[in-house]
Motif scaffolding. Structure first.
Motif, mmCIF file in Angstrom:
data_model
loop_
_atom_site.group_PDB
_atom_site.id
_atom_site.type_symbol
_atom_site.label_atom_id
_atom_site.label_comp_id
_atom_site.label_asym_id
_atom_site.label_seq_id
_atom_site.Cartn_x
_atom_site.Cartn_y
_atom_site.Cartn_z
ATOM 1 N N ILE A 193 1.205 -1.163 -0.154
ATOM 2 C CA ILE A 193 -0.105 0.091 -0.041
ATOM 3 C C ILE A 193 0.982 1.330 -0.127
ATOM 4 N N ALA A 194 0.699 2.835 -0.657
ATOM 5 C CA ALA A 194 1.017 3.234 -0.426
ATOM 6 C C ALA A 194 0.462 4.594 0.632
ATOM 7 N N VAL A 195 1.320 5.013 1.260
ATOM 8 C CA VAL A 195 0.496 5.534 2.787
ATOM 9 C C VAL A 195 1.510 7.038 2.827
ATOM 10 N N LEU A 196 0.943 8.344 3.210
ATOM 11 C CA LEU A 196 0.827 8.823 3.266
ATOM 12 C C LEU A 196 1.050 9.395 5.136
ATOM 13 N N SER A 197 2.344 10.016 5.052
ATOM 14 C CA SER A 197 2.437 9.486 6.824
ATOM 15 C C SER A 197 2.914 11.280 6.878
ATOM 16 N N SER A 198 3.763 11.945 7.881
ATOM 17 C CA SER A 198 4.171 13.359 8.389
ATOM 18 C C SER A 198 5.111 12.142 9.039
ATOM 19 N N SER A 199 5.434 11.225 8.986
ATOM 20 C CA SER A 199 6.985 10.159 9.594
ATOM 21 C C SER A 199 7.803 10.714 8.784
ATOM 22 N N ARG A 200 8.670 11.331 9.528
ATOM 23 C CA ARG A 200 10.393 10.785 8.734
ATOM 24 C C ARG A 200 10.879 9.725 8.696
ATOM 25 N N GLY A 201 11.112 8.989 9.635
ATOM 26 C CA GLY A 201 11.605 7.740 9.746
ATOM 27 C C GLY A 201 10.606 6.341 10.622
ATOM 28 N N ALA A 202 11.170 5.744 9.961
ATOM 29 C CA ALA A 202 10.032 3.992 10.247
ATOM 30 C C ALA A 202 10.362 3.932 11.689
ATOM 31 N N THR A 203 10.655 4.597 13.107
ATOM 32 C CA THR A 203 10.712 3.776 14.172
ATOM 33 C C THR A 203 10.430 5.434 14.827
ATOM 34 N N ARG A 204 10.091 5.357 16.054
ATOM 35 C CA ARG A 204 9.907 6.227 16.982
ATOM 36 C C ARG A 204 11.435 7.095 17.411
ATOM 37 N N ALA A 205 12.668 5.873 17.357
ATOM 38 C CA ALA A 205 13.624 6.591 17.571
ATOM 39 C C ALA A 205 14.100 7.226 16.072
ATOM 40 N N GLU A 206 14.130 6.753 14.888
ATOM 41 C CA GLU A 206 14.872 7.315 13.843
ATOM 42 C C GLU A 206 13.802 8.434 14.033
ATOM 43 N N ASP A 207 12.562 8.691 13.596
ATOM 44 C CA ASP A 207 11.821 9.986 13.326
ATOM 45 C C ASP A 207 12.200 10.429 14.610
ATOM 46 N N ALA A 208 12.623 10.570 15.430
ATOM 47 C CA ALA A 208 13.292 11.509 16.343
ATOM 48 C C ALA A 208 14.262 12.219 16.019
ATOM 49 N N ARG A 209 15.318 11.342 15.604
ATOM 50 C CA ARG A 209 16.785 11.506 15.315
ATOM 51 C C ARG A 209 17.065 12.163 14.487
ATOM 52 N N ARG A 210 15.935 11.855 12.912
ATOM 53 C CA ARG A 210 16.065 13.431 11.929
ATOM 54 C C ARG A 210 15.021 14.382 12.368
ATOM 55 N N ARG A 211 14.775 14.331 13.806
ATOM 56 C CA ARG A 211 14.403 15.655 13.622
ATOM 57 C C ARG A 211 14.792 16.524 14.743
ATOM 58 N N GLY A 212 15.843 15.712 15.247
ATOM 59 C CA GLY A 212 16.644 16.656 16.093
ATOM 60 C C GLY A 212 15.844 16.600 17.661
ATOM 61 N N THR A 213 14.947 15.434 18.051
ATOM 62 C CA THR A 213 13.868 16.212 19.139
ATOM 63 C C THR A 213 14.116 14.790 20.142
ATOM 64 N N GLY A 214 15.252 14.067 19.702
ATOM 65 C CA GLY A 214 15.490 12.354 20.875
ATOM 66 C C GLY A 214 16.483 12.967 22.403
ATOM 67 N N ARG A 215 16.617 14.431 22.428
ATOM 68 C CA ARG A 215 17.576 14.379 23.687
ATOM 69 C C ARG A 215 16.651 14.481 24.925
ATOM 70 N N LYS A 216 16.938 13.930 25.409
ATOM 71 C CA LYS A 216 16.002 14.192 27.061
ATOM 72 C C LYS A 216 16.662 15.195 27.860
ATOM 73 N N PRO A 217 15.924 16.594 28.415
ATOM 74 C CA PRO A 217 16.379 17.340 28.844
ATOM 75 C C PRO A 217 17.539 17.192 30.597
ATOM 76 N N ASP A 218 18.401 18.124 30.839
ATOM 77 C CA ASP A 218 18.987 17.497 31.747
ATOM 78 C C ASP A 218 18.504 18.755 33.117
ATOM 79 N N PRO A 219 18.235 17.772 34.063
ATOM 80 C CA PRO A 219 17.514 18.815 34.815
ATOM 81 C C PRO A 219 18.394 19.287 35.581
ATOM 82 N N LYS A 220 19.404 19.671 35.195
ATOM 83 C CA LYS A 220 20.345 20.526 35.723
ATOM 84 C C LYS A 220 20.652 21.658 35.224
#
Length: 564
Positions: free
Chosen positions: A137-164
């Motif tokens: 099937i052909a799918v339309l999605s705003s995903s940039r990666g096939a997994t959550r980790a890959e999608d976050a990496r491609r978007r540069g959003t995978g960093r966890k905030p440092d509580p300090k």
């Protein structure tokens, strides 16, 4: 004893949308929309009805939230649909409240059993279409990666905030004009891309990476290529443009099929030869509001210049793809449906305030009207049933079978079927067959007022409009053609004038709950299609160019003066 329509009655209505025929033409799957009163929104479920009308429609999915976009597999044995049910059935520890992976594709065997989730894209699925061979099937999605980790990496959003450290900034930097839409909100980073998903195991592969929204995926007949529409121009925020592209389903470069000039082409549909694409569009002949026509282009990109392509429908001055107004019937995307032999293309377009089905010859551009009535045909599907399917339905030579959603000013949408004979031009068609009556019980208790058509002439142009009399004087509405209904005991009826936006859209023979609520409160309603409205040809559509105020105002006021 019937009573006027009230806002609370909206909660009882069931609205049929998005009809889709099985490959053999025996079944119609569709979506039913109902109001979710406590959630200030809607719920959607998938239904099924036999195309011969031998049994009532039945609900297939629970529709706890949104089950929609049902599509039969090419072998007819299963039904794929989009659902957000995983938000309640698949809780993820630590997941945010605003999860974006809710909408996914599910497969439901028509032999029975529970639907299984096929896709697992981190940003969900907005649209899909089966390959003709049923393998992908052909799918339309705003995903940039096939997994959550890959999608976050491609978007540069995978960093966890440092509580300090201080919290990460949440500002949005916008460097384009088109950064948000009404209803959708911010769209930066949410642009739809084209993916291919294996129907067997859900393996997903992204095909496009240009970060401009992709629409209208369409598989080639041999399941090797996918056509789609997007706007790759650098100045896409400044003008309304779109182009058609083709890409190999296994990946590779894109082939542009239409030109990059001052033009708009979308909604591609393949002809059976696999070498030609039909598309809706225009090259802004009026510089401003311009009608869509049906064009043919070479799929290899050899006609992607400013003079390329062949305009099939231009001489008819019809307006396929026009936007009919209604607050009850959902507006659905325009489409082109090519018959199995490639001789005809079926489409919908307004005429005289109605929205009708038509087909056009791919050889000479001759047009045949397939429906006629005071109605709004808002969506349709088409198949050419195989011989086995024909034998199963009264032994008729069906040629082409059409299923469509139809509504009127006093009837919400229901499903109908029309069988177009294989031989001949289509004239003398059999009577369409009604499949559903979803709101019979609710409507039997209501007094809905039929609008009365009225025409006025302004600056040499006929302007079509409608008057809905107050429900308390609806019995006199038939006299409105010669003057407004008189209410001798109460004096002249109050009047609300409704003016549509766009301005390139139209009113017509479609349902408006707001108008019926006003009529139920004893208020008449006047609405019309002033210059600039769609459905009356190119000249009328462009007549408000450099005249957005005074001309259309005269058209609206002339109708009011006529009523007075």
């Amino acid at each position: 004893m019937s009573r006027p329509f009230s806002p609370q009655d909206l909660y009882e209505l069931r609205i049929a949308t998005d009809p889709r025929l099985s490959p053999d033409g025996r079944w119609v799957a569709f979506t039913v929309q109902v109001a979710a009163a406590r959630r200030d929104g809607y719920r959607h479920s998938v239904w099924l009805v036999p195309a011969d009308g031998s049994a009532p429609a039945r609900q297939l999915t629970i529709g706890a939230k949104h089950d929609r976009h049902a599509r039969f597999s090419p072998d007819g044995r299963s039904l794929a649909f989009i659902s957000d049910r995983r938000l309640t059935t698949e809780e993820m520890p630590g997941a945010p409240d605003d999860r974006e992976d809710g909408d996914q594709v599910y497969l439901l065997s028509l032999e029975g059993g529970e639907a299984r989730r096929l896709t697992d894209l981190p940003r969900g699925v907005a649209d899909f279409v089966w390959a003709p061979d049923g393998r992908r099937i052909a799918v339309l999605s705003s995903s940039r990666g096939a997994t959550r980790a890959e999608d976050a990496r491609r978007r540069g959003t995978g960093r966890k905030p440092d509580p300090k450290l201080p919290p990460l900034s949440d500002y949005r930097y916008a460097d384009r004009l088109g950064y948000q839409y009404n209803g959708a909100g911010y769209i930066v980073g949410k642009e739809l891309e084209l993916w291919v998903v294996e129907a067997g195991d859900g393996t997903a592969r992204r095909l496009t990476t240009a970060a401009t929204p992709v629409f209208d995926p369409a598989w080639s007949p041999d399941s090797t290529r996918i056509a789609f529409s997007t706007d790759r121009r650098a100045d896409r925020d400044q003008m309304w443009h779109q182009q058609v592209y083709v890409i190999n389903a296994d990946g590779g470069p894109e082939t542009r099929v239409t030109d990059l000039g001052h033009s708009y082409f979308a909604g591609p549909a393949w002809l059976p030869d696999g070498g030609t694409l039909a598309a809706l569009g225009h090259r802004y002949p009026a510089r401003a509001g311009s009608r869509f026509d049906i064009w043919l282009f070479a799929a290899d990109g050899s006609e992607a210049d400013h003079a390329g392509g062949r305009n099939l429908s231009g001489r008819h001055d019809l307006m396929p793809g026009s936007g009919m107004g209604s607050d009850l019937t959902p507006g659905e995307e325009p489409r082109l449906a090519v018959t199995a032999g490639g001789r005809w293309i079926t489409f919908s377009a307004p005429y005289g305030g109605s929205y009708e089905l038509w087909r056009i010859s791919t050889s000479d551009g001759d047009v045949v009207r397939l429906s006629e009535g005071r109605h709004y045909i808002s969506a349709f599907d088409q198949v050419t049933p195989p011989k086995a399917g024909r034998a199963a339905v009264a032994g008729a030579d069906l040629g082409t079978r059409l299923a469509y959603a139809r509504s009127t000013p006093t009837r919400p949408t229901d499903l109908w079927v029309l069988d177009v004979p294989a031989a001949g031009s289509g004239r003398g068609l059999p009577t369409p067959r009604r499949l559903t009556d979803l709101n019979a019980e609710v409507l039997s208790a209501l007094e809905l007022v039929e609008p009365v058509e009225r025409w006025v002439e302004v600056d040499g142009r006929p302007v079509q409009g409608w008057y809905i009399a107050p429900a308390t004087s609806a019995a006199d509405a038939s006299s409105a053609a010669g003057g407004a209904p008189q209410r001798a005991a109460q004096g002249p009826a109050p009047l609300v004038t409704e003016i549509h936006g766009g301005p390139h859209s139209l009113y017509g023979w479609s349902p408006f709950i707001e108008f019926q609520v006003l009529a139920g409160a004893g208020i008449g309603v006047w609405y019309c299609n002033p210059r600039g409205s769609e459905g009356y040809g190119q000249d009328f559509n462009a007549a408000n160019f450099r005249d957005w105020g005074p001309g259309p105002t005269r058209d609206v006021l002339a109708g009011i003066d006529s009523l007075v």
